[in-house]
Write a protein that holds these residues in place. Structure first.
Motif, PDB file in Angstrom:
ATOM      1  N   ARG A   5      52.067  35.612  37.110  1.00  0.00           N
ATOM      2  CA  ARG A   5      51.059  35.904  37.944  1.00  0.00           C
ATOM      3  C   ARG A   5      50.832  35.304  39.229  1.00  0.00           C
ATOM      4  N   SER A   6      50.328  35.666  40.100  1.00  0.00           N
ATOM      5  CA  SER A   6      50.305  35.189  41.476  1.00  0.00           C
ATOM      6  C   SER A   6      48.828  34.945  42.057  1.00  0.00           C
ATOM      7  N   GLY A   7      48.728  34.657  43.105  1.00  0.00           N
ATOM      8  CA  GLY A   7      47.378  34.532  43.678  1.00  0.00           C
ATOM      9  C   GLY A   7      46.510  33.524  42.910  1.00  0.00           C
ATOM     10  N   PRO A   8      45.146  34.169  42.852  1.00  0.00           N
ATOM     11  CA  PRO A   8      44.395  32.881  42.246  1.00  0.00           C
ATOM     12  C   PRO A   8      44.998  32.149  41.073  1.00  0.00           C
ATOM     13  N   GLU A   9      45.597  32.694  40.136  1.00  0.00           N
ATOM     14  CA  GLU A   9      46.080  31.917  39.105  1.00  0.00           C
ATOM     15  C   GLU A   9      47.093  30.856  39.545  1.00  0.00           C
ATOM     16  N   ARG A  10      47.905  31.246  40.404  1.00  0.00           N
ATOM     17  CA  ARG A  10      49.140  30.260  40.961  1.00  0.00           C
ATOM     18  C   ARG A  10      48.288  29.175  41.708  1.00  0.00           C
ATOM     19  N   HIS A  11      47.343  29.669  42.352  1.00  0.00           N
ATOM     20  CA  HIS A  11      46.481  28.713  43.434  1.00  0.00           C
ATOM     21  C   HIS A  11      45.703  27.574  42.283  1.00  0.00           C
ATOM     22  N   LEU A  12      45.112  28.112  41.402  1.00  0.00           N
ATOM     23  CA  LEU A  12      44.503  27.295  40.169  1.00  0.00           C
ATOM     24  C   LEU A  12      45.413  26.230  39.650  1.00  0.00           C
ATOM     25  N   ARG A  13      46.534  26.921  39.025  1.00  0.00           N
ATOM     26  CA  ARG A  13      47.836  26.007  38.484  1.00  0.00           C
ATOM     27  C   ARG A  13      48.231  24.900  39.413  1.00  0.00           C
ATOM     28  N   ALA A  75      45.272  30.404  33.595  1.00  0.00           N
ATOM     29  CA  ALA A  75      45.329  31.588  33.292  1.00  0.00           C
ATOM     30  C   ALA A  75      43.932  32.316  32.748  1.00  0.00           C
ATOM     31  N   PHE A  76      43.401  31.165  31.982  1.00  0.00           N
ATOM     32  CA  PHE A  76      41.868  31.653  31.494  1.00  0.00           C
ATOM     33  C   PHE A  76      40.928  31.804  32.557  1.00  0.00           C
ATOM     34  N   LEU A  77      40.894  30.990  33.610  1.00  0.00           N
ATOM     35  CA  LEU A  77      39.829  30.981  34.624  1.00  0.00           C
ATOM     36  C   LEU A  77      40.219  32.111  35.412  1.00  0.00           C
ATOM     37  N   ALA A  78      41.590  32.248  36.124  1.00  0.00           N
ATOM     38  CA  ALA A  78      41.818  33.574  36.722  1.00  0.00           C
ATOM     39  C   ALA A  78      41.556  34.897  36.042  1.00  0.00           C
ATOM     40  N   THR A  79      41.730  34.956  34.640  1.00  0.00           N
ATOM     41  CA  THR A  79      41.547  36.220  33.974  1.00  0.00           C
ATOM     42  C   THR A  79      40.035  36.628  33.764  1.00  0.00           C
ATOM     43  N   ALA A  80      39.278  35.265  33.354  1.00  0.00           N
ATOM     44  CA  ALA A  80      38.225  35.376  33.204  1.00  0.00           C
ATOM     45  C   ALA A  80      37.362  35.846  34.331  1.00  0.00           C
ATOM     46  N   LEU A  81      37.646  35.411  35.602  1.00  0.00           N
ATOM     47  CA  LEU A  81      36.756  35.685  36.939  1.00  0.00           C
ATOM     48  C   LEU A  81      37.314  36.884  37.358  1.00  0.00           C
ATOM     49  N   GLU A  83      38.369  39.853  35.583  1.00  0.00           N
ATOM     50  CA  GLU A  83      38.008  40.914  34.877  1.00  0.00           C
ATOM     51  C   GLU A  83      36.750  40.579  34.106  1.00  0.00           C
ATOM     52  N   PRO A  84      35.595  40.680  35.081  1.00  0.00           N
ATOM     53  CA  PRO A  84      34.159  40.186  34.707  1.00  0.00           C
ATOM     54  C   PRO A  84      33.920  40.716  33.150  1.00  0.00           C
ATOM     55  N   ALA A  85      34.123  42.114  32.874  1.00  0.00           N
ATOM     56  CA  ALA A  85      33.549  42.736  32.044  1.00  0.00           C
ATOM     57  C   ALA A  85      34.230  42.693  30.620  1.00  0.00           C
ATOM     58  N   ALA A  86      35.183  42.068  30.732  1.00  0.00           N
ATOM     59  CA  ALA A  86      36.140  41.593  29.685  1.00  0.00           C
ATOM     60  C   ALA A  86      36.377  40.227  29.413  1.00  0.00           C
ATOM     61  N   ALA A  87      35.693  39.246  30.282  1.00  0.00           N
ATOM     62  CA  ALA A  87      35.709  38.077  30.317  1.00  0.00           C
ATOM     63  C   ALA A  87      35.459  37.298  28.951  1.00  0.00           C
ATOM     64  N   PRO A  88      36.466  36.598  28.499  1.00  0.00           N
ATOM     65  CA  PRO A  88      35.993  35.723  27.368  1.00  0.00           C
ATOM     66  C   PRO A  88      34.779  34.874  27.677  1.00  0.00           C
ATOM     67  N   LEU A  89      34.628  34.442  28.813  1.00  0.00           N
ATOM     68  CA  LEU A  89      33.559  33.565  29.131  1.00  0.00           C
ATOM     69  C   LEU A  89      32.181  34.229  28.620  1.00  0.00           C
ATOM     70  N   ASP A  90      32.036  35.411  28.679  1.00  0.00           N
ATOM     71  CA  ASP A  90      30.762  36.180  28.337  1.00  0.00           C
ATOM     72  C   ASP A  90      30.689  36.149  26.658  1.00  0.00           C
ATOM     73  N   ALA A  91      31.726  35.983  25.834  1.00  0.00           N
ATOM     74  CA  ALA A  91      31.755  35.869  24.474  1.00  0.00           C
ATOM     75  C   ALA A  91      31.874  34.574  23.651  1.00  0.00           C
ATOM     76  N   ALA A  92      32.644  33.717  24.671  1.00  0.00           N
ATOM     77  CA  ALA A  92      33.055  32.273  23.680  1.00  0.00           C
ATOM     78  C   ALA A  92      32.092  31.450  23.513  1.00  0.00           C
ATOM     79  N   PRO A  93      31.514  31.265  22.234  1.00  0.00           N
ATOM     80  CA  PRO A  93      30.202  30.090  22.037  1.00  0.00           C
ATOM     81  C   PRO A  93      30.520  29.003  22.607  1.00  0.00           C
ATOM     82  N   GLY A  94      31.956  28.540  22.818  1.00  0.00           N
ATOM     83  CA  GLY A  94      31.899  27.135  23.284  1.00  0.00           C
ATOM     84  C   GLY A  94      31.886  26.966  24.969  1.00  0.00           C
TER      85      GLY A  94
END
Length: 115
Positions: A5-13, A75-81, A83-94
Motif C-alpha cells: 500500500r502507499s499513501g497514508p499507510e506508507r507515511h505512517l510506517r 496497516a491497522f491505522l490506515a485501514t481503520a481510518l 474504511e470507517p464503516a468497516a473499521a475494526p476500531l468500531d468493534a474492537a473492545p480493546g
C-alpha cells in the motif's frame, strides 16, 4: 502477505520507523516486534506521543501493544481510518479510547496526506 500500500499507510510506517529508530538508536525490520527489538514501555510512550504529534490527533497507547510492528500498526491505522464503516476500531473492545472525534481527526489528517 499483506498487499503493498502507499499513501497514508506508507507515511505512517515511515513515521513510525523514524520514531522507533530515534528510541532504539537503530532501525528495525517492519515485521519485527517493537518490544522484542528492545522498545521499553517508556520508549513506547515517546513513540506514541511522536506519532500523535505527527498526525495531529490522539489515540490510545494500547494500540501500540495490540499491533506491535510498524507494518501492523500502520496497516491497522490506515485501514481503520480509510474504511470507517468497516473499521475494526468500531468493534474492537480493546480500543475503547478511540472516540468518534479522534477517528474523524485521524481520517482528516490522513486524507490531507493523500492529496
Amino acid at each position: 502477505m499483506t498487499p503493498h500500500r502507499s499513501g497514508p499507510e506508507r507515511h505512517l510506517r515511515d513515521t513510525l520507523a523514524e520514531l522507533v529508530r530515534e528510541q532504539l538508536g537503530t532501525p528495525i525490520d517492519a515485521d519485527r516486534s517493537l518490544f522484542e527489538a528492545g522498545l521499553t514501555s517508556v520508549a513506547a510512550l515517546a513513540v506514541h506521543a511522536g506519532l500523535q504529534r505527527s498526525i495531529g490527533a490522539e489515540f490510545p497507547i494500547s494500540t501500540l501493544f495490540k499491533y506491535p510492528t510498524t507494518r501492523a500498526l500502520a496497516a491497522f491505522l490506515a485501514t481503520a481510518l480509510d474504511e470507517p464503516a468497516a473499521a475494526p476500531l468500531d468493534a474492537a473492545p480493546g480500543d475503547a479510547g478511540w472516540t468518534p472525534r479522534a477517528r474523524r481527526e485521524l481520517r482528516a489528517q490522513l486524507r490531507q496526506r493523500k492529496g
